[in-house]
Enzyme design. Structure first.
Site, mmCIF file in Angstrom:
data_model
loop_
_atom_site.group_PDB
_atom_site.id
_atom_site.type_symbol
_atom_site.label_atom_id
_atom_site.label_comp_id
_atom_site.label_asym_id
_atom_site.label_seq_id
_atom_site.Cartn_x
_atom_site.Cartn_y
_atom_site.Cartn_z
ATOM 1 N N GLY A 51 118.618 69.601 122.743
ATOM 2 C CA GLY A 51 119.922 69.419 122.749
ATOM 3 C C GLY A 51 120.756 70.910 122.109
ATOM 4 N NE ARG A 52 127.051 69.400 121.678
ATOM 5 C CZ ARG A 52 127.006 68.340 122.139
ATOM 6 N NH1 ARG A 52 125.967 67.255 121.564
ATOM 7 N NH2 ARG A 52 127.721 67.766 123.027
ATOM 8 C CB ILE A 53 120.206 70.615 116.699
ATOM 9 C CG1 ILE A 53 121.507 70.098 116.204
ATOM 10 C CG2 ILE A 53 119.372 71.151 115.313
ATOM 11 C CD1 ILE A 53 121.402 68.819 115.319
ATOM 12 N NE ARG A 92 117.620 60.791 126.684
ATOM 13 C CZ ARG A 92 118.875 60.272 126.088
ATOM 14 N NH1 ARG A 92 119.195 59.018 126.295
ATOM 15 N NH2 ARG A 92 119.441 61.032 125.353
ATOM 16 N NE ARG A 134 119.626 59.450 111.707
ATOM 17 C CZ ARG A 134 120.487 60.334 111.450
ATOM 18 N NH1 ARG A 134 120.240 61.460 111.239
ATOM 19 N NH2 ARG A 134 121.746 60.022 111.678
ATOM 20 C CD GLU A 158 116.338 60.701 104.398
ATOM 21 O OE1 GLU A 158 117.596 60.984 104.447
ATOM 22 O OE2 GLU A 158 115.645 61.097 105.309
ATOM 23 C CG HIS A 182 118.918 63.864 105.474
ATOM 24 N ND1 HIS A 182 118.867 62.707 105.778
ATOM 25 C CD2 HIS A 182 119.430 64.817 106.475
ATOM 26 C CE1 HIS A 182 119.326 62.534 107.006
ATOM 27 N NE2 HIS A 182 119.725 63.857 107.595
ATOM 28 C CB ILE A 183 119.703 70.055 102.578
ATOM 29 C CG1 ILE A 183 118.683 71.010 102.929
ATOM 30 C CG2 ILE A 183 119.558 69.388 101.289
ATOM 31 C CD1 ILE A 183 118.395 72.195 102.231
ATOM 32 N N GLY A 184 120.259 69.127 106.030
ATOM 33 C CA GLY A 184 120.503 69.921 107.291
ATOM 34 C C GLY A 184 122.048 70.316 107.323
#
Length: 325
Positions: free
Chosen positions: A153-155, A176, A236, A265, A284-286
């Protein structure tokens, strides 16, 4: 309209809400117990939620006054979307604004793992640089290798674009649906899930998390991957079985792993995976850039302001809510 924000967000979003005439409620102590959080939610019209509080059927039963939810995140797997839609409650999220920042972290992890950066930085901090050893803790180069994207997708698109331009990597992906833009602009090739895990030199997860994805990346998957493959997860933690990942690494079924998310987490400090030289773990610093977090605050505010005007949220995770009304 009352808006409850459970943690302080960048001022840009708060200012937008106040200028739109909202009564903004932010607790001084944002380390709320579940009971305290529920009590705040019971007394509000709209929630701007930071974090992964569960919005399930029990929540909606306890907080019947809630009319709309704006998430300070792209992911919405902690929300029962079907139940929210049934109750005509729109749920907003913050897509687009953190795509570049999150893909930067995936790209960083890929390089850090490939060159064992965390391990070598630890040696420097410990004063254990030592004599030159031509064979010790060697990394690997990424030039011309195959990047596999699970969820283009976008990321994922941004990650693939960086990898193509920097290292001339071949891009394969499993989705998908086909991503025609990626196929056209990045020469990305759609493959089956089995082909993805078998062909990837680097496998990077960028899909939305759904229950069917729980621990999809487990021992049976890792054992099919290349022995010099790098596994990257910035989506995730629930996507991977952490014990199986550790076993795959120590048994050399795969070469390395870069994680911005863990399972569980936060990761426990004595998790043995942290001792491995070809692993890099971040907390978790995305989205942790000034630009991304400001953008998230503005998008969340835009969702609430649109709702207050009787308009559709511009970034709605359950657009079917409008057809139900």
């Amino acid at each position: 309209m009352k808006v409850f924000i459970n943690k302080r967000i960048p001022e840009a979003g708060i200012k937008m809400l106040k200028e739109a005439g909202m009564d903004v409620i932010i607790p001084e102590n944002d380390q709320l117990s579940h009971e305290e959080w529920i009590n705040y939610c019971k007394d509000t019209d709209t929630i701007l939620n930071v974090g992964t509080h569960s919005f399930d059927k029990d929540f909606f039963n306890e907080c019947p006054n809630v009319q709309a939810i704006a998430l300070y995140s792209v992911g919405f797997d902690h929300v029962d979307i079907q139940e929210a839609t049934r109750r005509n409650i729109p749920v907003g999220n913050t897509p687009d604004v953190l795509s570049k920042a999150t893909s930067d972290v995936a790209f960083l992890l890929m390089q850090s793992v490939a060159r064992r950066a965390s391990y070598n930085y630890g040696k420097v901090k410990e004063g254990n640089w030592g004599d030159f050893d031509p064979l010790h803790a060697l990394g690997q180069e990424l030039y011309g290798k195959t990047l596999g994207i699970f969820g283009l997708g976008r990321i994922g698109f941004e990650m693939a674009k960086k990898s193509l331009k920097a290292f001339d990597m071949n891009i394969i992906y499993h989705n998908r649906h086909h991503n025609e833009e990626a196929e056209r602009e990045l020469n990305a090739q759609y493959v089956s899930f089995d082909e993805l895990i078998r062909q990837s030199d680097v496998l990077s997860i960028h899909a939305s998390f759904i229950p069917e994805h729980k621990e999809l990346f487990n021992r049976s998957v890792f054992e099919k991957m290349k022995p010099d493959a790098i596994f990257i997860n910035t989506a995730r933690g629930g996507f991977h079985h952490q014990g199986d990942l550790y076993e795959a690494l120590v048994s050399r079924e795969i070469w390395g792993a870069g994680l911005d998310v863990t399972n569980p987490e936060p990761i426990v400090k004595d998790d043995p995976i942290l001792e491995l030289s070809s692993v890099c773990v971040l907390p978790h610093i995305g989205s942790a850039t000034v630009e991304a977090r400001n953008g998230m605050a503005k998008s969340a505010a835009e969702n609430i302001i649109a709702f207050s005007k009787g308009e559709k949220m511009p970034y709605c995770a359950n657009p079917d809510v409008y057809s139900e009304q």
